[in-house]
Write an enzyme that holds these catalytic residues in place. Sequence first.
Site, PDB file in Angstrom:
ATOM      1  N   GLY A 128       3.731 -21.462  -9.365  1.00 22.77           N
ATOM      2  CA  GLY A 128       5.045 -21.070  -8.868  1.00 22.77           C
ATOM      3  C   GLY A 128       6.064 -22.201  -9.031  1.00 22.77           C
ATOM      4  O   GLY A 128       7.213 -21.984  -9.412  1.00 22.77           O
ATOM      5  N   ARG A 153       5.082 -28.438 -10.718  1.00 27.24           N
ATOM      6  CA  ARG A 153       3.627 -28.333 -10.857  1.00 27.24           C
ATOM      7  C   ARG A 153       3.291 -28.049 -12.328  1.00 27.24           C
ATOM      8  O   ARG A 153       2.282 -28.527 -12.841  1.00 27.24           O
ATOM      9  CB  ARG A 153       3.138 -27.217  -9.954  1.00 27.24           C
ATOM     10  CG  ARG A 153       1.660 -27.188  -9.735  1.00 27.24           C
ATOM     11  CD  ARG A 153       1.114 -28.436  -9.098  1.00 27.24           C
ATOM     12  NE  ARG A 153       1.076 -28.337  -7.671  1.00 27.24           N
ATOM     13  CZ  ARG A 153       0.493 -29.232  -6.884  1.00 27.24           C
ATOM     14  NH1 ARG A 153      -0.074 -30.309  -7.387  1.00 27.24           N
ATOM     15  NH2 ARG A 153       0.496 -29.088  -5.599  1.00 27.24           N
ATOM     16  N   ARG A 161      17.321 -22.845 -15.912  1.00 29.38           N
ATOM     17  CA  ARG A 161      17.195 -22.764 -14.441  1.00 29.38           C
ATOM     18  C   ARG A 161      16.179 -23.741 -13.877  1.00 29.38           C
ATOM     19  O   ARG A 161      15.637 -23.537 -12.787  1.00 29.38           O
ATOM     20  CB  ARG A 161      16.805 -21.345 -13.994  1.00 29.38           C
ATOM     21  CG  ARG A 161      17.934 -20.359 -14.173  1.00 29.38           C
ATOM     22  CD  ARG A 161      17.509 -18.961 -13.809  1.00 29.38           C
ATOM     23  NE  ARG A 161      18.638 -18.071 -14.047  1.00 29.38           N
ATOM     24  CZ  ARG A 161      19.317 -17.457 -13.080  1.00 29.38           C
ATOM     25  NH1 ARG A 161      18.988 -17.619 -11.830  1.00 29.38           N
ATOM     26  NH2 ARG A 161      20.319 -16.675 -13.372  1.00 29.38           N
ATOM     27  N   ARG A 175      -2.283 -17.002 -13.015  1.00 31.83           N
ATOM     28  CA  ARG A 175      -1.548 -17.661 -11.928  1.00 31.83           C
ATOM     29  C   ARG A 175      -2.430 -18.722 -11.296  1.00 31.83           C
ATOM     30  O   ARG A 175      -3.633 -18.495 -11.046  1.00 31.83           O
ATOM     31  CB  ARG A 175      -1.132 -16.611 -10.890  1.00 31.83           C
ATOM     32  CG  ARG A 175      -0.702 -17.202  -9.584  1.00 31.83           C
ATOM     33  CD  ARG A 175       0.104 -16.290  -8.718  1.00 31.83           C
ATOM     34  NE  ARG A 175       0.075 -16.673  -7.328  1.00 31.83           N
ATOM     35  CZ  ARG A 175       0.632 -17.787  -6.819  1.00 31.83           C
ATOM     36  NH1 ARG A 175       1.265 -18.642  -7.613  1.00 31.83           N
ATOM     37  NH2 ARG A 175       0.550 -18.069  -5.539  1.00 31.83           N
ATOM     38  N   SER A 193      -1.209 -21.555  -4.435  1.00 36.22           N
ATOM     39  CA  SER A 193      -1.820 -21.799  -3.123  1.00 36.22           C
ATOM     40  C   SER A 193      -1.761 -20.521  -2.289  1.00 36.22           C
ATOM     41  O   SER A 193      -1.030 -19.580  -2.624  1.00 36.22           O
ATOM     42  CB  SER A 193      -1.094 -22.940  -2.419  1.00 36.22           C
ATOM     43  OG  SER A 193       0.264 -22.597  -2.272  1.00 36.22           O
ATOM     44  N   ASP A 210      -3.427 -23.482   3.704  1.00 34.59           N
ATOM     45  CA  ASP A 210      -3.209 -23.370   5.150  1.00 34.59           C
ATOM     46  C   ASP A 210      -4.012 -22.192   5.682  1.00 34.59           C
ATOM     47  O   ASP A 210      -4.485 -21.363   4.914  1.00 34.59           O
ATOM     48  CB  ASP A 210      -1.716 -23.189   5.457  1.00 34.59           C
ATOM     49  CG  ASP A 210      -1.110 -22.006   4.742  1.00 34.59           C
ATOM     50  OD1 ASP A 210      -0.907 -22.094   3.517  1.00 34.59           O
ATOM     51  OD2 ASP A 210      -0.871 -20.980   5.392  1.00 34.59           O
ATOM     52  N   ARG A 215      -4.066 -31.282  -1.367  1.00 33.13           N
ATOM     53  CA  ARG A 215      -3.743 -30.148  -2.240  1.00 33.13           C
ATOM     54  C   ARG A 215      -3.901 -30.551  -3.701  1.00 33.13           C
ATOM     55  O   ARG A 215      -4.401 -29.791  -4.507  1.00 33.13           O
ATOM     56  CB  ARG A 215      -2.317 -29.665  -1.988  1.00 33.13           C
ATOM     57  CG  ARG A 215      -2.202 -28.757  -0.797  1.00 33.13           C
ATOM     58  CD  ARG A 215      -0.956 -27.906  -0.864  1.00 33.13           C
ATOM     59  NE  ARG A 215       0.258 -28.678  -0.715  1.00 33.13           N
ATOM     60  CZ  ARG A 215       0.747 -29.080   0.456  1.00 33.13           C
ATOM     61  NH1 ARG A 215       0.117 -28.798   1.564  1.00 33.13           N
ATOM     62  NH2 ARG A 215       1.864 -29.756   0.509  1.00 33.13           N
TER      63      ARG A 215
HETATM   64  N1  ADE Z   1       1.103 -19.628   0.051  1.00 35.98           N
HETATM   65  C1  ADE Z   1       0.444 -20.609   0.685  1.00 35.98           C
HETATM   66  N2  ADE Z   1       0.351 -20.363   2.005  1.00 35.98           N
HETATM   67  C2  ADE Z   1       0.990 -19.178   2.200  1.00 35.98           C
HETATM   68  C3  ADE Z   1       1.240 -18.394   3.325  1.00 35.98           C
HETATM   69  N3  ADE Z   1       0.815 -18.783   4.527  1.00 35.98           N
HETATM   70  N4  ADE Z   1       1.936 -17.248   3.177  1.00 35.98           N
HETATM   71  C4  ADE Z   1       2.356 -16.869   1.952  1.00 35.98           C
HETATM   72  N5  ADE Z   1       2.147 -17.569   0.849  1.00 35.98           N
HETATM   73  C5  ADE Z   1       1.460 -18.706   0.965  1.00 35.98           C
END
Ligand code: ADE
Length: 233
Positions: free
Chosen positions: A20, A24, A43, A87, A90, A204, A217
């Site tokens: 994304g 990165r 962009r 893709r 995270s 997370d 990460r």
């Molecule tokens: N990408 C990483 N953590 C996320 C989350 N909590 N919600 C949506 N996309 C995420």
Amino acid sequence: MSVHIEAGKGEIAETVLLPGDPLRAKWIAETFLKDAVCYNKVRGMLGYTGTYNGKRVSVQGTGMGIPSTLIYCYELINDYGVQNLIRVGSAGSFQEEVKLRDIVLAMSASTNSSLNKARFLGADFAPTAGFDLFMKAALFAKENNISIKAGNILSSDDFYEEDPKGFQKWADYGVLCVEMEAAGLYSIAAKYNVDALAILTISDSLVTGERTTAKERENTFKEMIEIALGTLS
Ligand code: ADE
């Protein structure tokens, strides 16, 4: 050149990794690819082509969310003939056993996006990973002793969900984690008959509230990119 990508014809490889974050994409190109050349700065959505173990591969930032991702995937497929879209991103865990830094292969991507509801007149299309890429990634991980989890994920339109327990219904149905792009990627890949896969690292947890540090990460990101590049044949 296409509307959002300034590469010339032939400057983008048949297989493209899709983080994304455009920075990165730069990091992946500089860390993993040989002779990487930047083909897009429109962009600030950086794109590079180079080689990995002698095989040509590109890496293109997509931005966040399904709408932005679909713009890049549409142009990569229709204007540059891309066949394999992977893709690398995270995700937030929905399950206690899906831990921080785990790697998830998204077999399918549920979504709260209305994109396919509109297309299929209220019916539910099931966005699914491409079998070839999925098999290659799973086999590469197994052969290299990289532990993975695989299953259904959620592609959400809403990062800052109002209800902190809003994820529970998805969790009850075995959905592993949440990100924001895969359902769009799998849907457009199905439409144009190309292969697609989302490989995710857990950054997370919605179950425990934990988060990885940037350094943590980076380390797990490396294994995820190795799996993605391991699908090149
Ligand atoms: N990408 C990483 N953590 C996320 C989350 N909590 N919600 C949506 N996309 C995420």
